[in-house]
Design a protein around this motif. Structure first.
Motif, mmCIF file in Angstrom:
data_model
loop_
_atom_site.group_PDB
_atom_site.id
_atom_site.type_symbol
_atom_site.label_atom_id
_atom_site.label_comp_id
_atom_site.label_asym_id
_atom_site.label_seq_id
_atom_site.Cartn_x
_atom_site.Cartn_y
_atom_site.Cartn_z
ATOM 1 N N THR A 95 55.684 66.864 75.526
ATOM 2 C CA THR A 95 57.050 67.333 75.320
ATOM 3 C C THR A 95 57.574 67.061 73.916
ATOM 4 O OG1 THR A 95 57.942 65.236 76.167
ATOM 5 C CG2 THR A 95 57.606 67.022 77.763
ATOM 6 N N GLU A 96 56.723 66.633 73.015
ATOM 7 C CA GLU A 96 57.204 66.294 71.668
ATOM 8 C C GLU A 96 57.453 67.530 70.813
ATOM 9 O OE1 GLU A 96 58.226 63.283 70.323
ATOM 10 O OE2 GLU A 96 58.208 62.955 72.476
ATOM 11 N N GLY A 97 56.583 68.527 70.895
ATOM 12 C CA GLY A 97 56.765 69.748 70.108
ATOM 13 C C GLY A 97 57.252 70.877 70.994
ATOM 14 N N LEU A 98 57.016 72.120 70.549
ATOM 15 C CA LEU A 98 57.344 73.280 71.363
ATOM 16 C C LEU A 98 56.376 73.356 72.547
ATOM 17 C CD1 LEU A 98 57.903 75.828 68.450
ATOM 18 C CD2 LEU A 98 59.672 74.889 69.955
ATOM 19 N N PRO A 99 56.779 74.005 73.640
ATOM 20 C CA PRO A 99 55.910 74.085 74.814
ATOM 21 C C PRO A 99 54.578 74.760 74.511
ATOM 22 C CG PRO A 99 58.145 74.758 75.376
ATOM 23 C CD PRO A 99 58.097 74.618 73.884
ATOM 24 N N ARG A 100 53.537 74.277 75.170
ATOM 25 C CA ARG A 100 52.183 74.828 74.992
ATOM 26 C C ARG A 100 51.935 75.873 76.073
ATOM 27 N NH1 ARG A 100 48.690 69.609 75.196
ATOM 28 N NH2 ARG A 100 47.034 71.186 75.263
ATOM 29 N N PHE A 101 52.585 77.022 75.931
ATOM 30 C CA PHE A 101 52.581 78.024 76.987
ATOM 31 C C PHE A 101 51.185 78.510 77.343
ATOM 32 C CE2 PHE A 101 56.955 78.483 75.375
ATOM 33 C CZ PHE A 101 57.651 78.364 76.562
ATOM 34 N N THR A 102 50.327 78.693 76.349
ATOM 35 C CA THR A 102 49.007 79.249 76.639
ATOM 36 C C THR A 102 48.121 78.263 77.392
ATOM 37 O OG1 THR A 102 48.179 78.522 74.476
ATOM 38 C CG2 THR A 102 49.069 80.756 74.618
ATOM 39 N N ALA A 103 48.473 76.990 77.357
ATOM 40 C CA ALA A 103 47.649 75.977 78.029
ATOM 41 C C ALA A 103 48.149 75.636 79.426
ATOM 42 C CB ALA A 103 47.616 74.700 77.184
ATOM 43 N N ILE A 104 49.406 75.930 79.721
ATOM 44 C CA ILE A 104 49.993 75.515 81.008
ATOM 45 C C ILE A 104 49.418 76.346 82.138
ATOM 46 C CG2 ILE A 104 52.121 75.403 82.359
ATOM 47 C CD1 ILE A 104 53.612 74.819 79.741
ATOM 48 N N ARG A 105 48.911 75.662 83.162
ATOM 49 C CA ARG A 105 48.399 76.296 84.376
ATOM 50 C C ARG A 105 49.160 75.747 85.579
ATOM 51 N NH1 ARG A 105 46.834 78.772 80.880
ATOM 52 N NH2 ARG A 105 44.729 79.319 80.190
ATOM 53 N N ALA A 106 49.099 76.477 86.669
ATOM 54 C CA ALA A 106 49.830 76.067 87.871
ATOM 55 C C ALA A 106 49.436 74.666 88.317
ATOM 56 C CB ALA A 106 49.592 77.079 88.995
ATOM 57 N N GLU A 107 48.157 74.321 88.189
ATOM 58 C CA GLU A 107 47.691 73.017 88.679
ATOM 59 C C GLU A 107 48.214 71.853 87.834
ATOM 60 O OE1 GLU A 107 44.171 74.925 86.373
ATOM 61 O OE2 GLU A 107 45.752 75.576 87.783
ATOM 62 N N HIS A 108 48.734 72.142 86.641
ATOM 63 C CA HIS A 108 49.293 71.074 85.809
ATOM 64 C C HIS A 108 50.683 70.640 86.259
ATOM 65 C CE1 HIS A 108 46.707 73.003 82.443
ATOM 66 N NE2 HIS A 108 46.082 71.933 82.887
ATOM 67 N N ILE A 109 51.397 71.522 86.940
ATOM 68 C CA ILE A 109 52.850 71.368 87.070
ATOM 69 C C ILE A 109 53.252 70.219 87.977
ATOM 70 C CG2 ILE A 109 54.945 72.529 87.869
ATOM 71 C CD1 ILE A 109 53.552 75.185 86.885
ATOM 72 N N GLU A 110 52.810 70.234 89.219
ATOM 73 C CA GLU A 110 53.272 69.209 90.164
ATOM 74 C C GLU A 110 52.838 67.803 89.759
ATOM 75 O OE1 GLU A 110 53.847 68.655 94.997
ATOM 76 O OE2 GLU A 110 52.454 70.165 94.229
ATOM 77 N N PRO A 111 51.578 67.589 89.323
ATOM 78 C CA PRO A 111 51.219 66.225 88.891
ATOM 79 C C PRO A 111 52.074 65.728 87.727
ATOM 80 C CG PRO A 111 49.252 67.546 89.248
ATOM 81 C CD PRO A 111 50.410 68.482 89.333
ATOM 82 N N ALA A 112 52.395 66.629 86.787
ATOM 83 C CA ALA A 112 53.210 66.208 85.642
ATOM 84 C C ALA A 112 54.611 65.823 86.074
ATOM 85 C CB ALA A 112 53.264 67.330 84.606
ATOM 86 N N ILE A 113 55.213 66.642 86.917
ATOM 87 C CA ILE A 113 56.574 66.345 87.378
ATOM 88 C C ILE A 113 56.573 65.079 88.219
ATOM 89 C CG2 ILE A 113 58.511 67.210 88.735
ATOM 90 C CD1 ILE A 113 58.058 68.569 85.968
ATOM 91 N N ASP A 114 55.568 64.893 89.055
ATOM 92 C CA ASP A 114 55.473 63.655 89.847
ATOM 93 C C ASP A 114 55.417 62.432 88.941
ATOM 94 O OD1 ASP A 114 55.533 64.971 92.265
ATOM 95 O OD2 ASP A 114 53.357 64.962 92.554
ATOM 96 N N GLU A 115 54.610 62.523 87.884
ATOM 97 C CA GLU A 115 54.469 61.377 86.987
ATOM 98 C C GLU A 115 55.792 61.067 86.267
ATOM 99 O OE1 GLU A 115 52.223 60.268 82.802
ATOM 100 O OE2 GLU A 115 51.117 61.423 84.310
ATOM 101 N N ILE A 116 56.448 62.101 85.779
ATOM 102 C CA ILE A 116 57.703 61.879 85.049
ATOM 103 C C ILE A 116 58.782 61.333 85.979
ATOM 104 C CG2 ILE A 116 59.563 62.996 83.756
ATOM 105 C CD1 ILE A 116 57.470 64.926 82.646
ATOM 106 N N LEU A 117 58.884 61.875 87.186
ATOM 107 C CA LEU A 117 59.907 61.390 88.112
ATOM 108 C C LEU A 117 59.668 59.923 88.481
ATOM 109 C CD1 LEU A 117 60.357 64.443 90.522
ATOM 110 C CD2 LEU A 117 61.842 63.731 88.634
ATOM 111 N N ALA A 118 58.415 59.571 88.724
ATOM 112 C CA ALA A 118 58.117 58.170 89.050
ATOM 113 C C ALA A 118 58.455 57.259 87.881
ATOM 114 C CB ALA A 118 56.641 58.042 89.430
#
Length: 699
Positions: free
Chosen positions: A27-50
């Protein structure tokens, strides 16, 4: 306090390493749109929320018993900014490049995010710490934006049920989670219903009247499906072209029915994605949330964060505008009916005839069609002109920048710099309609201005539209209505990007009352009607010839064509939305339509057919944040028309007037009371007269 900052910085360094494998966490620079996949989303949000939950406990341990801006507000802003920046590209991609896997990941995170934000807003220890800071001697030494941040936070804690008994607090939290899920389901149903409908035409005669760009888009759609002919869909450019220009009345009827029964119990996909049960549950839960907080209805809850002082004030405002505009709207409709009967032999004017015969009447009266203007508004020229206008008004410079990751090949990226060359903002444009992209036009936040310990975070915006894409070798050419849409959304973007407020809670559009947030956007539309502004960009895409003087005169003369009919339509929507949320009991589907009929009886001049299911696709209210707030468009239009009247008085490009608007409105965000800011610019309270004048209505 020091230990807490160290823990946060250590985590930030750790997250960068993790982000190599999960781009959502970077999250430091602009979003890495070409790299983001569906499988990345829930684990990342889980980690940040915890991690955020751990950080909240650490912040409280550091801030109590002597909370300060430094040990309480700043670290809270830090953890929530990281979450916003991680979620922003996910939510945006779900809206503009939707697919099954992305939608599933997005929807899986919604209840988790809702639970987190409600849990945070119901944290009694945080609430008490904020209250202690508010009552301390240090509060008076904070700047106005910091004070407003704290006051808004305390208000939002109360509106999230922080003071409720444990049982009611838990119920409020569960309702909030469910409402987030239902809003997403409403939009998913609408998107699926919109994408599902297709019609293949093989007889070219049925396309009579359609503009060449619409024909080309339909031919390309058929070719992509391996078919001969023309494939029509329910993207807005296609729908609008058919309803405005298609001579085939049966074709207009078919598209009208498909469009106005989307996600309902009627029409070609009846019951398949029916939003009626979704609407009923949303309205019931909203009403319960209001009652849990001791309010009579959701409309009262909605107004807690708006300019309007009471529900009665909103109703009186809307009904007053209806009284002023309905007689003229009836006269406009009668004129349209006479034209359809006398010139075209049509005895009965139906809903699917309005757009077509309005365009015929417009051509007869002004000798000008909307399509006649389109060649003078090639997209690159319109953007260049828009940028030139705001550069002259505010002393800024806008330039494209390459090498930035995007989510689609059509997307472009730009930077805004001030006269000294300092970076003020950045934005993405995504301007064309396509499959799996939510309809409409909007501005949303990618990054919020925030002065962190590491330096200033530049605001970044998404500017999204659904224009007709380029046809063959020619550039995309906009209708004048689409030019207005682009100017409107860019006005929102300027409000977000030109802010000078350093604290995220009141930076840009944040903290601005919903019924004032449309002021900068509606304000920007005015320049698309002015000759000196049009001279900057209205040039033929092939010859480069300027917009002919007679075209401009006809355009200007037609500015208020059927303006009263348009006014009462907006008032119909606003009154329906507001009355819907004034209901003492949860409205059933039948009651929803009964209310709509009651509003139409008082305000509308056009009565749609019984199969019309407009509420099922009223996403502004059921999924877009405008619940009991659709009136905001007209409320803010009073402000925007009056603000623009000062430019009419002092000069359209008067640099002093432009600087005053920049400094009083755009740069201040939500850091001060909206009425105070307006009065600072205008020198008095707002007047309704400029709105009536600009709308072609008598006072």
């Amino acid at each position: 306090m020091g230990n807490n900052r160290v823990r946060y910085r250590i985590h930030s360094r750790t997250s960068k390493a993790v982000a190599i494998n999960n781009p959502v966490l970077d999250t430091e620079g602009l979003p890495r749109f070409t790299a983001i996949r569906a499988e990345h989303i829930e684990p990342a949000i889980d980690e940040i929320l915890a991690d955020n939950r751990r950080q909240v406990e650490a912040i409280l341990a550091s801030a109590v018993p002597q909370p300060t801006w430094k040990n309480l507000i700043e670290p809270l802003e830090a953890i929530n900014d990281r979450l916003r920046k991680a979620w922003s590209p996910v939510a945006h991609m779900n809206a503009v490049v939707n697919n099954e896997a992305l939608r599933a990941a997005y929807n899986a995170c919604l209840p988790k995010l809702s639970e987190y934000y409600t849990e945070l807003a119901q944290n009694a220890r945080l609430f008490r710490a904020l209250g202690t800071l508010r009552d301390s001697a240090t509060f008076s030494r904070l700047d106005r934006a910091q004070q407003q941040t704290i006051d808004h936070a305390l208000r939002d804690f109360r509106l999230a049920g922080v003071a409720l008994p444990a049982r009611e607090k838990a119920r409020f939290k569960a309702n909030a989670q469910r409402l987030a899920e239902l809003a997403a389901r409403f939009e998913d149903n609408l998107l699926d219903a919109t994408n599902n409908w297709q019609k293949l035409l093989t007889d070219p005669a049925r396309l009579a009247g359609l503009p060449e760009a619409a024909r080309y888009t339909a031919r390309q759609a058929a070719a992509r499906a391996g078919e001969q002919g023309w494939r029509l869909a329910l993207d807005f450019p296609t729908y609008h072209a058919v309803m405005t220009y298609a001579e085939d009345r049966a074709l207009r009827h078919e598209l009208y029915e498909a469009w106005n029964t989307r996600a309902s119990d009627a029409g070609p996909d009846a019951h398949r994605w029916d939003n009626h049960p979704v609407m009923e549950e949303i309205l019931a839960l909203r009403g319960e949330q209001a009652r849990l907080l001791g309010l009579r209805n959701y409309a009262e809850l909605s107004l807690q964060t708006k300019m309007a002082p009471s529900t009665d004030a909103v109703l009186e405002f809307l009904e007053d505008l209806a009284r002023r505009s309905r007689p003229q709207a009836l006269a406009e409709l009668a004129e349209l009916q006479r034209c359809a009967r006398d010139a075209y032999g049509l005895d009965s004017l139906e809903a699917w005839d309005i757009g077509f015969y309005s365009e015929q009447l417009r051509r007869r009266r002004f000798q000008l069609s909307a399509e006649d203007l389109r060649p003078y508004f090639p997209i690159d020229g319109v953007l260049a002109g828009l940028f030139a206008i705001v550069e002259r008004l505010y002393g800024i410079r806008i330039a494209a920048r390459g090498g930035v990751e995007t989510w689609h090949p059509d997307v472009r990226f730009y930077e805004i710099r001030d006269a000294e060359g300092l970076l003020r903002g950045q934005f993405y444009t995504d301007l064309y309609a396509r499959a799996n992209k939510r309809g409409g036009a909007w501005m949303d936040e990618c990054r919020v201005r925030w002065r962190r310990a590491e330096g200033l975070q530049t605001p970044v915006a998404y500017l999204t539209c659904n224009f007709t894409p380029p046809a063959q070798e020619a550039p995309a050419r906009l209708s004048h209505e689409e030019v207005l849409t682009l100017f409107h959304e860019f006005g929102h973007g300027l409000h977000h990007m030109l802010t000078r407020v350093d604290w995220p809670g009141v930076s840009g559009i944040n903290g601005v009352p919903w019924d004032a947030v449309e002021l900068p956007s509606q304000f920007m539309e005015n320049w698309a009607w002015e000759r000196p502004a049009l001279e900057l960009f209205a040039r033929h895409y092939e010859s480069g010839a300027a917009l002919p003087a007679e075209f401009f005169q006809q355009l200007k003369a037609g500015r208020n064509f059927q303006s009263a009919m348009q006014m009462v339509r907006q008032l119909e929507l606003a009154l329906f939305d507001f009355r819907l949320h004034l209901e003492p009991q949860p409205p059933t589907a039948a009651r929803i339509y009964q209310l709509l009929d009651e509003v139409r009886e008082r305000v509308a001049v056009l009565k749609p057919p019984t199969f019309n299911r407009f509420p099922c696709n009223f996403a502004h209210v059921f999924a877009g944040g405008y619940a009991a707030g659709y009136y905001s468009y007209k409320w803010a239009e009073v402000l925007s028309a009056d603000a623009y009247a000062r430019f009419e008085e002092e000069g359209l490009f008067n640099p002093q007037t432009g600087r005053a608007f920049l400094e009083s409105i755009l740069e201040k965000g939500g850091s001060e009371d909206a009425m105070t800011l307006f009065e600072a610019f205008r020198g008095r309270k707002p007047s309704i007269e400029p709105l009536l004048h600009h709308s072609g209505l008598t006072a």
